[in-house]
Design an enzyme around this catalytic site. Structure first.
Site, PDB file in Angstrom:
ATOM      1  N   CYS A  74       7.026   2.261   4.103  1.00 44.33           N
ATOM      2  CA  CYS A  74       7.415   1.015   4.775  1.00 44.33           C
ATOM      3  C   CYS A  74       8.775   1.267   5.401  1.00 44.33           C
ATOM      4  CB  CYS A  74       7.469  -0.156   3.807  1.00 44.33           C
ATOM      5  SG  CYS A  74       7.950  -1.711   4.606  1.00 44.33           S
ATOM      6  N   HIS A 151      -2.261   4.423  10.897  1.00 39.62           N
ATOM      7  CA  HIS A 151      -2.141   3.472  12.005  1.00 39.62           C
ATOM      8  C   HIS A 151      -3.085   3.842  13.136  1.00 39.62           C
ATOM      9  CE1 HIS A 151       1.658   1.256  10.938  1.00 39.62           C
ATOM     10  NE2 HIS A 151       1.828   2.324  10.188  1.00 39.62           N
ATOM     11  N   GLU A 201      -0.552  -5.678   9.856  1.00 39.01           N
ATOM     12  CA  GLU A 201      -0.382  -4.748   8.743  1.00 39.01           C
ATOM     13  C   GLU A 201      -1.494  -4.943   7.721  1.00 39.01           C
ATOM     14  OE1 GLU A 201       3.432  -3.754   7.089  1.00 39.01           O
ATOM     15  OE2 GLU A 201       4.435  -5.139   8.469  1.00 39.01           O
ATOM     16  N   CYS A 210       7.361  -4.137  11.916  1.00 39.98           N
ATOM     17  CA  CYS A 210       6.758  -3.090  11.087  1.00 39.98           C
ATOM     18  C   CYS A 210       7.382  -1.770  11.493  1.00 39.98           C
ATOM     19  CB  CYS A 210       5.238  -3.056  11.282  1.00 39.98           C
ATOM     20  SG  CYS A 210       4.421  -1.720  10.363  1.00 39.98           S
ATOM     21  N   GLY A 213       4.882   0.991  11.959  1.00 41.34           N
ATOM     22  CA  GLY A 213       4.143   0.706  13.179  1.00 41.34           C
ATOM     23  C   GLY A 213       4.915   1.118  14.419  1.00 41.34           C
TER      24      GLY A 213
END
Length: 270
Positions: A74, A151, A201, A210, A213
């Site tokens: 994260c 992703h 997410e 994010c 991301g």
């Protein structure tokens, strides 16, 4: 059992941090995490972060989404933890070791190398991850990458706000093509130095920002030759700077700050 927590956020992507670097903490169940994440009956957060001692790094960071599931990385939480720690550190995560460096309400995180091979995402079967021949409604031909979390990245010509990500996000997240589920990014290339992004997410839904991301989107865009080695990525909560170093590693820089501190009785969420 009463536990202390620290509430922090990075660009509005918010976390509850349990600091177990100096004292062992109980392991929370997925049901307890979901109850704590409830914004009406609990504390409310996108991710729960648990810090613990580590033999491989300065400390370890375990990351749980609001649905209780544990994930490998994260980016926004890594910056928050860097600001909380207050000095450069190596951090052990389920996605590998990362390096964090705080500074004046900001932090930079060395996220490591993006992984593009289909088993590393993972995908259910072999496919070109640079330009996947798949689509969901108006979202087509994404790129896929693992930056500690898996992703897919879709590029659109129109405003990213026009994409019904609240509907398409969960459909793509749970598609059988992605055995570990997937984070869904919808991006618009503004220039070779700027991207606008929205993210669904896995396990958390639509969030204001994010970090992984932003890294994933920059990595896929760079791989396709759409942007330069350093690019600003603007999400609903604000802007992150993502750069590729000479070895291809990803670095993310942006703000993080503490909101408040408190305590809760774990028995209330059992």
């Amino acid at each position: 059992m009463r536990l202390s927590f620290i509430k922090m956020h990075g660009l509005g992507n918010d976390f509850v941090i349990l600091d177990g670097r100096g004292a062992e903490l109980p392991r929370l169940s997925e049901a307890q995490i979901r109850a704590l994440a409830d914004r009406h009956r609990g504390i409310g957060f996108d991710q729960l972060i648990v810090l613990a001692p580590s033999d491989a790094a300065d400390f370890a960071m375990r990351i749980h989404n609001a649905d209780g599931g544990e994930v490998g990385a994260c980016g926004n939480a890594s910056r928050a933890v860097a600001v909380l720690h207050g000095k450069p550190a190596q951090v052990e995560t389920a996605g590998g070791l990362i390096a964090v460096r705080p500074g004046d309400g900001q932090a930079e995180v060395a996220m490591g190398q993006p992984r593009f091979e289909w088993p590393d995402i993972p995908l259910a079967y072999a496919m070109d991850t640079r330009d996947m021949p798949v689509g969901w409604d108006m979202l087509e031909r994404p790129g896929a990458v693992n930056v500690g979390n898996p992703h897919v990245v879709f590029f659109v010509d129109n405003d990213v706000a026009d994409v019904p990500l609240d509907r398409l996000g969960p459909e793509i997240e749970h598609d059988p093509m992605f055995p570990d589920r997937i984070n869904v990014n919808v991006a618009q290339i503004v220039s070779r130095e700027a991207i606008v992004l929205r993210v669904w997410e896995r396990g958390a839904g639509l969030t204001l920002a994010c970090g992984t991301g932003a890294c994933a989107t920059a990595a896929v865009a760079y791989r396709r030759g759409l942007v330069d080695a350093q690019v600003s990525v603007t999400l609903p909560g604000g802007t992150l700077i993502i750069r590729h170093d000479e070895g291809g590693g990803l670095h993310m820089a942006g703000p993080a700050q503490e909101s408040y501190r408190g305590t809760f009785d774990l028995d209330d969420f059992s």
